[in-house]
Design a protein around this motif. Structure first.
Motif, PDB file in Angstrom:
ATOM      1  N   PHE A  85       0.730  -1.214  -0.045  1.00  9.65           N
ATOM      2  CA  PHE A  85      -0.260   0.054   0.059  1.00  9.65           C
ATOM      3  C   PHE A  85       0.833   1.303   0.075  1.00  9.65           C
ATOM      4  O   PHE A  85       0.730   2.298  -0.865  1.00  9.65           O
ATOM      5  CB  PHE A  85      -0.822   0.169   1.280  1.00  9.65           C
ATOM      6  CG  PHE A  85      -2.132  -0.729   1.058  1.00  9.65           C
ATOM      7  CD1 PHE A  85      -3.034  -0.747   0.016  1.00  9.65           C
ATOM      8  CD2 PHE A  85      -2.360  -1.768   2.091  1.00  9.65           C
ATOM      9  CE1 PHE A  85      -4.110  -1.243  -0.183  1.00  9.65           C
ATOM     10  CE2 PHE A  85      -3.676  -2.535   1.948  1.00  9.65           C
ATOM     11  CZ  PHE A  85      -4.388  -2.336   0.942  1.00  9.65           C
ATOM     12  N   ILE A  86       1.909   1.232   0.716  1.00 11.46           N
ATOM     13  CA  ILE A  86       2.650   2.476   0.905  1.00 11.46           C
ATOM     14  C   ILE A  86       3.503   2.826  -0.326  1.00 11.46           C
ATOM     15  O   ILE A  86       3.446   3.877  -0.834  1.00 11.46           O
ATOM     16  CB  ILE A  86       3.673   2.313   2.149  1.00 11.46           C
ATOM     17  CG1 ILE A  86       2.925   2.268   3.408  1.00 11.46           C
ATOM     18  CG2 ILE A  86       4.960   3.397   2.186  1.00 11.46           C
ATOM     19  CD1 ILE A  86       3.626   1.764   4.596  1.00 11.46           C
ATOM     20  N   ILE A  87       4.124   1.820  -0.785  1.00 10.09           N
ATOM     21  CA  ILE A  87       5.012   1.926  -2.191  1.00 10.09           C
ATOM     22  C   ILE A  87       3.951   2.414  -3.149  1.00 10.09           C
ATOM     23  O   ILE A  87       4.199   3.484  -3.966  1.00 10.09           O
ATOM     24  CB  ILE A  87       5.728   0.594  -2.421  1.00 10.09           C
ATOM     25  CG1 ILE A  87       6.831   0.673  -1.587  1.00 10.09           C
ATOM     26  CG2 ILE A  87       6.187   0.921  -3.795  1.00 10.09           C
ATOM     27  CD1 ILE A  87       7.453  -1.026  -1.574  1.00 10.09           C
ATOM     28  N   GLU A  88       2.916   1.826  -3.421  1.00 13.10           N
ATOM     29  CA  GLU A  88       1.999   2.175  -4.489  1.00 13.10           C
ATOM     30  C   GLU A  88       1.337   3.254  -4.440  1.00 13.10           C
ATOM     31  O   GLU A  88       1.002   4.085  -5.418  1.00 13.10           O
ATOM     32  CB  GLU A  88       1.077   1.011  -4.669  1.00 13.10           C
ATOM     33  CG  GLU A  88       1.793  -0.254  -5.288  1.00 13.10           C
ATOM     34  CD  GLU A  88       0.891  -1.541  -5.530  1.00 13.10           C
ATOM     35  OE1 GLU A  88      -0.418  -1.443  -5.477  1.00 13.10           O
ATOM     36  OE2 GLU A  88       1.316  -2.743  -5.943  1.00 13.10           O
ATOM     37  N   GLY A  89       1.222   3.825  -3.179  1.00 17.39           N
ATOM     38  CA  GLY A  89       0.680   5.177  -3.023  1.00 17.39           C
ATOM     39  C   GLY A  89       1.591   6.104  -3.086  1.00 17.39           C
ATOM     40  O   GLY A  89       1.068   7.200  -3.815  1.00 17.39           O
ATOM     41  N   ILE A  90       2.938   6.015  -3.030  1.00 15.61           N
ATOM     42  CA  ILE A  90       3.553   6.876  -3.392  1.00 15.61           C
ATOM     43  C   ILE A  90       3.957   7.199  -4.770  1.00 15.61           C
ATOM     44  O   ILE A  90       3.999   8.295  -5.266  1.00 15.61           O
ATOM     45  CB  ILE A  90       5.368   6.530  -2.864  1.00 15.61           C
ATOM     46  CG1 ILE A  90       5.132   6.739  -1.139  1.00 15.61           C
ATOM     47  CG2 ILE A  90       6.322   7.495  -3.293  1.00 15.61           C
ATOM     48  CD1 ILE A  90       6.376   6.048  -0.550  1.00 15.61           C
ATOM     49  N   VAL A  91       3.811   6.145  -5.844  1.00 13.70           N
ATOM     50  CA  VAL A  91       3.792   5.941  -7.002  1.00 13.70           C
ATOM     51  C   VAL A  91       2.801   7.036  -7.576  1.00 13.70           C
ATOM     52  O   VAL A  91       3.029   7.504  -8.501  1.00 13.70           O
ATOM     53  CB  VAL A  91       3.713   4.728  -7.579  1.00 13.70           C
ATOM     54  CG1 VAL A  91       3.796   4.766  -9.002  1.00 13.70           C
ATOM     55  CG2 VAL A  91       5.287   3.919  -7.252  1.00 13.70           C
TER      56      VAL A  91
END
Length: 428
Positions: free
Chosen positions: A173-179
């Motif tokens: 969730f965190i990585i894909e949110g940053i993207v």
């Protein structure tokens, strides 16, 4: 008409569609990655039953209601570009916070907020698309934009499966949110709301688009006599309610399939999340082929109803066969790929229908109403599948989706003849 169109510069296809597609891809990734989180351990860590998992996946669509009509109206009367630029950072933060959720309640609140943030996106994007592409091009243009769903699913499966397998569902969730924040760059640099505002477009291409859209609008106003109509005036319109009901049943099948596909694949193959992510890609690759095929056929023939009905019934049949021959893993998987081929094909033709029924003044808002209320099926489909899995089994959950798709096809058959385009003879 096609021979004339080929002489016109077509920079709009290269400058407008890519950023529309990119922003939709990222939004869809953040919308459906919860399905991988559910099958990747989130359900156990947060103590979620199958019914609650389906509710968590579907509650997004209650939040999705709020900005649908305002978003469509803003895109039609003001600037869809600015609208999207404001909501992207909000949904990125919500996506990141989803990775920090410590309870089911927190997750439900965040999923609802994500729905609010992304709610206006589709009517905005489709309204912007209709500002750039005349009717004889709109089915193909819509198909390219709506390919965001299968492309995002193709990307989300392997990436989410990999991140979960090496780190965990929270990190996903965190990585894909940053993207998500990255898409602001192409959006701000490339998008223009209308041909009249674009500095890069040639005068010839601008004149062609504006002229064709004006001709089309005049014909619609003469046929339907709704030039001064408002959204309130359209509430008694039977065709709008048919489109809402059609979309509700269709989205129930669409999102029921999309949200539970990773879990179905994991149950079918007993594979790890990395393999599930890879296996989930093939149905969505087939989906792109189906979207291009049916949108092209519909544009060339001018037939909208038929090329909504055929994919709906094909989708229903493949879903049915995927569970009735579950004794053979790979045959079941082949029919899941077949379901993928049909799953979005009806949608790309469906969204070419509202501009045939409503004037420019209300089309954006009508599109928002159809998408908002119809997309409650995005809650109903995942939830009913999860509920029926919990009470009965996976097969019963899938049978419910099959029934809804058949109902959607029957409603499509009752739409007025004016949804069929009259430009098809010229384009032949």
């Amino acid at each position: 008409m096609i021979s004339e169109t080929r002489k016109i510069p077509n920079s709009r296809w290269k400058r407008i569609l890519p950023p529309l597609l990119i922003v939709c891809i990222i939004s869809f990734m953040d919308r459906v990655n919860v399905s991988f989180a559910i099958s990747g351990g989130m359900d156990k860590e947060l103590g979620m039953t199958a019914g609650m998992a389906g509710f968590a996946a579907g509650i997004f669509f209650f939040g999705y209601l709020f900005l649908q009509i305002p978003g469509g109206q803003i895109a039609a009367k003001s600037s869809g570009k600015k609208f999207i630029a404001w909501v992207i950072p909000f949904w990125a933060v919500v996506s990141i916070l989803s990775g920090l959720a410590t309870s089911t309640t927190e997750l439900l609140v965040l999923r609802f907020c994500l729905g609010v943030a992304e709610g206006g996106m589709l009517p905005v994007v489709l309204t912007m698309c209709s500002n750039w592409f005349p009717n004889e091009e709109r089915g193909r243009a819509n198909a390219i934009v709506l390919m965001f769903a299968p492309i995002a699913a193709i990307i989300t499966g392997p990436i989410s499966g990999f991140i979960i397998s090496v780190a965990g569902w929270r990190e996903m969730f965190i990585i894909e949110g940053i993207v998500s924040l990255v898409v602001l760059i192409p959006w701000l640099l490339m998008v223009s709301d209308r041909p009249q505002q674009a500095k890069w477009i040639s005068k010839e291409e601008q004149a062609y688009i504006v002229g064709r859209l004006e001709e089309e609008q005049l014909a619609i106003e003469q046929e339907n006599q709704v030039k001064q109509a408002s959204i309130k005036d359209l509430l008694p319109n039977k065709s709008m309610w048919k489109l809402i009901a059609l979309n509700f049943c269709y989205q129930s099948g669409d999102y029921g399939f999309s949200m539970w596909l990773p879990t179905m694949l994991k149950k079918l193959t007993n594979s790890g999340m990395g393999m599930v992510g890879l296996l989930s890609s093939l149905p969505w690759i087939a989906c792109i082929a189906g979207m291009l095929l049916f949108s092209g056929l519909s544009d060339r023939t001018g037939r909208r109803r038929e090329f909504v009905i055929i994919p709906l019934l094909g989708f229903a049949l493949c879903l049915l066969l995927s569970v009735t021959i579950h004794g053979n893993i790979w045959f079941s998987y082949v029919f899941l790929i077949g379901a993928g081929f049909f799953v979005k094909a009806a949608g790309v033709v469906f969204w070419a229908i509202p501009p045939r029924l409503f004037s420019k003044e209300v089309a954006g808002g009508a599109r928002g109403a159809i998408n908002a209320l119809g997309n409650l099926g995005g809650f109903f489909g995942p939830y009913i599948v999860g509920f029926l899995i919990q009470i009965f089994n996976y097969n019963v959950g899938v049978y419910s989706l099959v029934g809804l798709l058949i109902v959607s096809a029957l409603i499509t058959a009752t739409l007025p003849g004016s949804v069929q385009t009259r430009t098809s003879k010229k384009a032949a």
